[in-house]
Design a protein around this motif. Structure first.
Motif, PDB file in Angstrom:
ATOM      1  N   TYR A  11       4.289  15.665  -9.900  1.00 13.81           N
ATOM      2  CA  TYR A  11       3.563  15.771  -8.548  1.00 13.81           C
ATOM      3  C   TYR A  11       3.861  16.605  -7.491  1.00 13.81           C
ATOM      4  CZ  TYR A  11       2.844  10.927 -10.491  1.00 13.81           C
ATOM      5  OH  TYR A  11       2.428   9.929 -11.482  1.00 13.81           O
ATOM      6  N   ALA A  12       4.613  17.760  -8.008  1.00 14.46           N
ATOM      7  CA  ALA A  12       4.704  18.869  -7.093  1.00 14.46           C
ATOM      8  C   ALA A  12       3.677  19.735  -7.150  1.00 14.46           C
ATOM      9  CB  ALA A  12       6.147  19.429  -7.337  1.00 14.46           C
ATOM     10  N   SER A  13       2.900  19.672  -8.063  1.00 15.09           N
ATOM     11  CA  SER A  13       1.841  20.816  -8.182  1.00 15.09           C
ATOM     12  C   SER A  13       0.380  20.173  -8.818  1.00 15.09           C
ATOM     13  CB  SER A  13       2.103  22.160  -9.213  1.00 15.09           C
ATOM     14  OG  SER A  13       2.312  21.396 -10.400  1.00 15.09           O
ATOM     15  N   GLY A  14      -0.535  20.760  -8.855  1.00 11.03           N
ATOM     16  CA  GLY A  14      -1.907  20.106  -9.334  1.00 11.03           C
ATOM     17  C   GLY A  14      -2.461  19.396  -8.226  1.00 11.03           C
ATOM     18  N   GLU A  15      -3.395  18.275  -8.523  1.00 10.73           N
ATOM     19  CA  GLU A  15      -4.123  17.440  -7.830  1.00 10.73           C
ATOM     20  C   GLU A  15      -3.101  16.712  -6.893  1.00 10.73           C
ATOM     21  OE1 GLU A  15      -7.824  14.501  -8.075  1.00 10.73           O
ATOM     22  OE2 GLU A  15      -6.662  15.129  -9.946  1.00 10.73           O
ATOM     23  N   ALA A  16      -1.825  16.271  -7.139  1.00 11.12           N
ATOM     24  CA  ALA A  16      -0.957  15.525  -6.288  1.00 11.12           C
ATOM     25  C   ALA A  16      -0.617  16.342  -5.098  1.00 11.12           C
ATOM     26  CB  ALA A  16       0.061  15.207  -7.112  1.00 11.12           C
ATOM     27  N   SER A  17      -0.716  17.687  -5.159  1.00 14.81           N
ATOM     28  CA  SER A  17      -0.379  18.552  -4.015  1.00 14.81           C
ATOM     29  C   SER A  17      -1.516  18.764  -3.235  1.00 14.81           C
ATOM     30  CB  SER A  17       0.457  19.791  -4.497  1.00 14.81           C
ATOM     31  OG  SER A  17      -0.451  20.490  -5.259  1.00 14.81           O
ATOM     32  N   TRP A  18      -2.810  18.400  -3.506  1.00 12.92           N
ATOM     33  CA  TRP A  18      -3.944  18.684  -2.942  1.00 12.92           C
ATOM     34  C   TRP A  18      -4.236  17.814  -1.585  1.00 12.92           C
ATOM     35  CZ3 TRP A  18      -7.677  19.789  -7.527  1.00 12.92           C
ATOM     36  CH2 TRP A  18      -7.092  20.894  -8.102  1.00 12.92           C
ATOM     37  N   TYR A  19      -3.735  16.679  -1.710  1.00 14.27           N
ATOM     38  CA  TYR A  19      -4.031  15.511  -0.726  1.00 14.27           C
ATOM     39  C   TYR A  19      -3.088  15.064   0.094  1.00 14.27           C
ATOM     40  CZ  TYR A  19      -8.416  15.624  -3.723  1.00 14.27           C
ATOM     41  OH  TYR A  19      -9.517  16.029  -4.532  1.00 14.27           O
ATOM     42  N   ILE A  51     -10.453  13.281  -7.952  1.00 13.63           N
ATOM     43  CA  ILE A  51     -10.924  13.450  -9.344  1.00 13.63           C
ATOM     44  C   ILE A  51     -10.254  12.092 -10.025  1.00 13.63           C
ATOM     45  CG2 ILE A  51     -11.257  14.488 -11.417  1.00 13.63           C
ATOM     46  CD1 ILE A  51     -11.467  16.985 -10.140  1.00 13.63           C
ATOM     47  N   LYS A  52      -8.981  12.161 -10.028  1.00 13.54           N
ATOM     48  CA  LYS A  52      -8.046  11.103 -10.377  1.00 13.54           C
ATOM     49  C   LYS A  52      -7.246  10.660  -9.398  1.00 13.54           C
ATOM     50  CE  LYS A  52      -8.130  11.884 -15.421  1.00 13.54           C
ATOM     51  NZ  LYS A  52      -7.097  12.251 -16.557  1.00 13.54           N
ATOM     52  N   ARG A  53      -7.586   9.400  -8.885  1.00 11.29           N
ATOM     53  CA  ARG A  53      -7.029   8.545  -7.776  1.00 11.29           C
ATOM     54  C   ARG A  53      -5.344   8.493  -7.932  1.00 11.29           C
ATOM     55  NH1 ARG A  53      -8.002   6.785  -2.773  1.00 11.29           N
ATOM     56  NH2 ARG A  53     -10.203   7.297  -2.983  1.00 11.29           N
ATOM     57  N   GLN A  57      -2.525  10.204  -5.471  1.00 10.78           N
ATOM     58  CA  GLN A  57      -1.666   9.310  -4.804  1.00 10.78           C
ATOM     59  C   GLN A  57      -0.297   9.295  -5.623  1.00 10.78           C
ATOM     60  OE1 GLN A  57      -4.910   6.262  -3.036  1.00 10.78           O
ATOM     61  NE2 GLN A  57      -3.478   5.635  -4.589  1.00 10.78           N
ATOM     62  N   LYS A  58       0.246  10.332  -6.352  1.00  7.72           N
ATOM     63  CA  LYS A  58       1.501  10.333  -7.170  1.00  7.72           C
ATOM     64  C   LYS A  58       1.991   9.207  -7.566  1.00  7.72           C
ATOM     65  CE  LYS A  58       2.880  13.792  -3.496  1.00  7.72           C
ATOM     66  NZ  LYS A  58       3.785  14.068  -2.581  1.00  7.72           N
ATOM     67  N   GLY A  59       0.944   8.563  -8.461  1.00  6.58           N
ATOM     68  CA  GLY A  59       1.335   7.476  -9.420  1.00  6.58           C
ATOM     69  C   GLY A  59       0.951   5.976  -8.753  1.00  6.58           C
TER      70      GLY A  59
END
Length: 602
Positions: A11-19, A51-53, A57-59
């Motif tokens: 969760y350090a990159s990708g969609e987890a780091s956008w929000y 896109i994928k909650r 939300q990091k799991g």
């Protein structure tokens, strides 16, 4: 693992780091929830749906309010948040002084409380003036709503008065520029559409009812929106007034009117007369008359920009100018039971003059006894013994709005008091004639698309006039009788020729050929433009349907099924309307017959 041998964290990159969640945003900005909500509304920052909650939300599977991390970082550089921090620090000092019972110090600190303005936010969110005009629908509707609301605990008196002042200023601009194009009365209020520098602006003016506090509406959030909208409307009104050489703030032109209400001060009376919308405004200088050459050059530029023909642009300009002088020469008197403000706005915006009883509100220019009044708007039966003037028409208020939408003065006999009014149709939904939807004939007349449908309806036997149907039947019967007589004459001639013998066969053949060689009147083929247009649209529809991808075919068939249901509904509605029209025609015929018999007996 990466190429350098370091472990890549989850969760350090990708969609987890956008929000970023709302709690994280509050901690980062160091503001409370109320200030954060105000800041987001003023800056135009809203929650986002990932896109994928679960990944965003990091799991975590719990549903949280998420914002873009870049938006929150953008708020850190906003001068408005610095003011909020200063206000928060000043509030703590005031509370500390009150705790020490130092009320003089608390009062001194309260006087120097920092204040913020929203001018830079308007310039930031709307870089050009056209952007502000395109987004003017919601500000006008919300300010029109707040303008009629009482001052409650969550709405300050200054906010309500500002909304009222700004909406009146904008309506004055529409009146002075003759920019009104459409109007409609609905259960929500009065819908108006004005063309401001080539951009259509639509807003709602609510009905003036007794205020009832809504339970499911957060008035604090609405007040934050109105705070930004009042700033925006102030900028827009200033620019619009100067484009017409009008003085801003608006001032009334010298009309020689004298104050009639001694209970008001001069300033209050001037404000009320401005709000009455019945007096022209003062100008910095008179506008120059444009030359015809300049007008033609402007039309050529407009046609080139829109990619249209010059004649079409000129025709549209002439139609607009005719609408701007719609009520020219009409002097209207508004009854005390009729809503005054929307009627005055619609009449004066299209060249008319109006007045009302001076005891109702300031701003009246002539009394009810004036003999030059051409129309009087009434919405109830006139009392017994009331004086009626034969030099004016008494009509219902719907006449004004229907005339605006049609672009021409409607017949007054359709709007007499006590008469069943024609249907009041919305001019904003400009649907086209398609092969699936049902459009009432009244709507087609309003849109100008009923060109040849009346003739086609008369041929099919579904016309509104039953006498025309009877005449058509009689003509058809006489034509059939003539054709039968001609056929009988031809058959008799053939029998006589057959009895003459074989030697006369050639002569009889020549005579019969000559008898057939005669000029008969041809039948005129009626061309129905509406049917041709529907046929072309249907063929074009199926040509485009072949280009649909295979994975989207199910969606296409779903829409097609809905289209067929609409077509069936349109057929049933058309049949129902024909039945109702026949019943109404029969009822009128019976009433006319009874009236004739009653007159004959007397």
């Amino acid at each position: 693992m990466t190429g350098s041998g370091k472990m890549k964290k989850k969760y350090a990159s990708g969609e987890a780091s956008w929000y970023m969640t709302r709690k994280q945003a509050l901690d980062k900005l160091q503001v409370n929830l109320r200030d954060f909500r105000r800041l987001c509304i003023l800056k135009g920052i809203y929650p986002r749906e990932p896109i994928k909650r679960t990944r965003a939300q990091k799991g975590s599977t719990e549903k949280k309010t998420l914002y873009y991390k870049k938006d929150i970082q953008f708020l850190l550089h906003e001068p408005l948040i610095w003011k909020m921090w200063d206000m928060k620090a000043r509030h703590k000092k005031i509370q500390k002084s009150k705790g020490k019972r130092d009320f003089e110090g608390a009062q001194r600190l309260n006087k120097g409380r920092p204040k913020y303005d929203l001018d830079h936010l308007v310039k930031e969110r709307y870089p050009t003036f056209s952007d502000a005009l395109n987004d003017l629908d919601d500000p006008l509707s919300l300010c029109s709503l707040f303008a009629i609301m009482p001052t409650v605990s969550k709405l300050s008196e200054a906010l309500v008065s500002d909304c009222r002042r700004l909406t009146v200023e904008f309506m004055h601009y529409v009146i002075e520029s003759r920019a009104l194009r459409k109007a409609f009365i609905s259960i929500k209020g009065y819908y108006f559409q004005a063309e401001v520098q080539g951009i259509a602006v639509t807003w709602v003016m609510p009905h003036h009812f007794v205020y009832m506090r809504p339970e499911n509406v957060d008035m604090k959030v609405m007040a934050i929106f109105s705070e930004f909208y009042t700033t925006l409307l102030g900028f827009v009104n200033y620019r619009l007034y100067h484009s017409l050489n009008l003085m801003y703030p608006p001032k009334l032109a010298l009309t020689g009117a004298t104050p009639t209400d001694t209970c008001m001060s001069t300033r209050e009376l001037d404000d009320e007369r401005v709000a009455a919308l019945n007096t022209p405004l003062a100008r910095a200088r008179l506008p120059d008359d444009a030359d015809d050459a300049d007008d033609d050059a402007e039309l050529a530029l407009m046609a080139a920009a829109a990619g249209e023909e010059l004649e079409e642009v000129r025709r549209r300009r002439q139609r607009t100018r005719r609408l701007q002088r719609l009520f020219a020469g009409c002097r209207v008197f508004i009854g005390r039971e009729v809503p005054r403000e929307p009627m005055v706005f619609a009449i004066r915006a299209l060249g008319g003059t109006c007045s009302w009883d001076a005891s109702c509100a300031p701003g009246a220019t002539y009394s009810e006894t004036d003999e030059t009044i051409t129309h009087q708007l009434i919405d109830r039966a006139m009392p017994q013994g009331a004086k009626k003037y034969t030099s004016r028409y008494y009509v219902q208020p719907q006449w004004v709005f229907d005339s605006v939408n049609c672009g021409d003065l409607r017949p007054v006999q359709l709007y007499f008091p006590g008469v069943e009014l024609p249907p009041h149709l919305s001019p904003f939904k400009e649907e086209e004639v398609t092969w699936g939807e049902y459009v009432p004939p009244d709507k087609l007349k309003l849109l100008g698309q009923l060109q040849g449908t009346e003739q086609a309806a008369a041929e099919d036997g579904v016309g509104d006039n039953p006498s025309s149907d009877e005449d058509a039947d009689e003509d058809q019967e006489s034509a059939d009788e003539k054709q039968e007589d001609e056929d009988n004459e031809e058959s008799d001639g053939e029998e006589e020729d057959s009895d003459g013998g074989e030697e006369m066969e050639d002569e009889s053949a020549e005579d019969s050929a000559k008898a057939k060689m005669k000029v008969t009147p041809g039948k005129i083929e009626k061309v129905d433009d509406r049917k041709d247009k529907m046929k072309e649209s249907k063929e074009d529809f199926w040509m485009r349907a072949r280009m649909i991808k295979k994975k989207d075919k199910h969606r296409f068939y779903k829409l097609l099924k809905r289209k067929k249901l609409m077509q069936e509904e349109a057929r049933l509605l058309t049949k129902k309307r024909q039945i109702v029209e026949k019943e109404m025609a029969e009822r009128k015929r019976q009433e006319k017959k009874q009236m004739k018999t009653a007159l004959a007996q007397t």
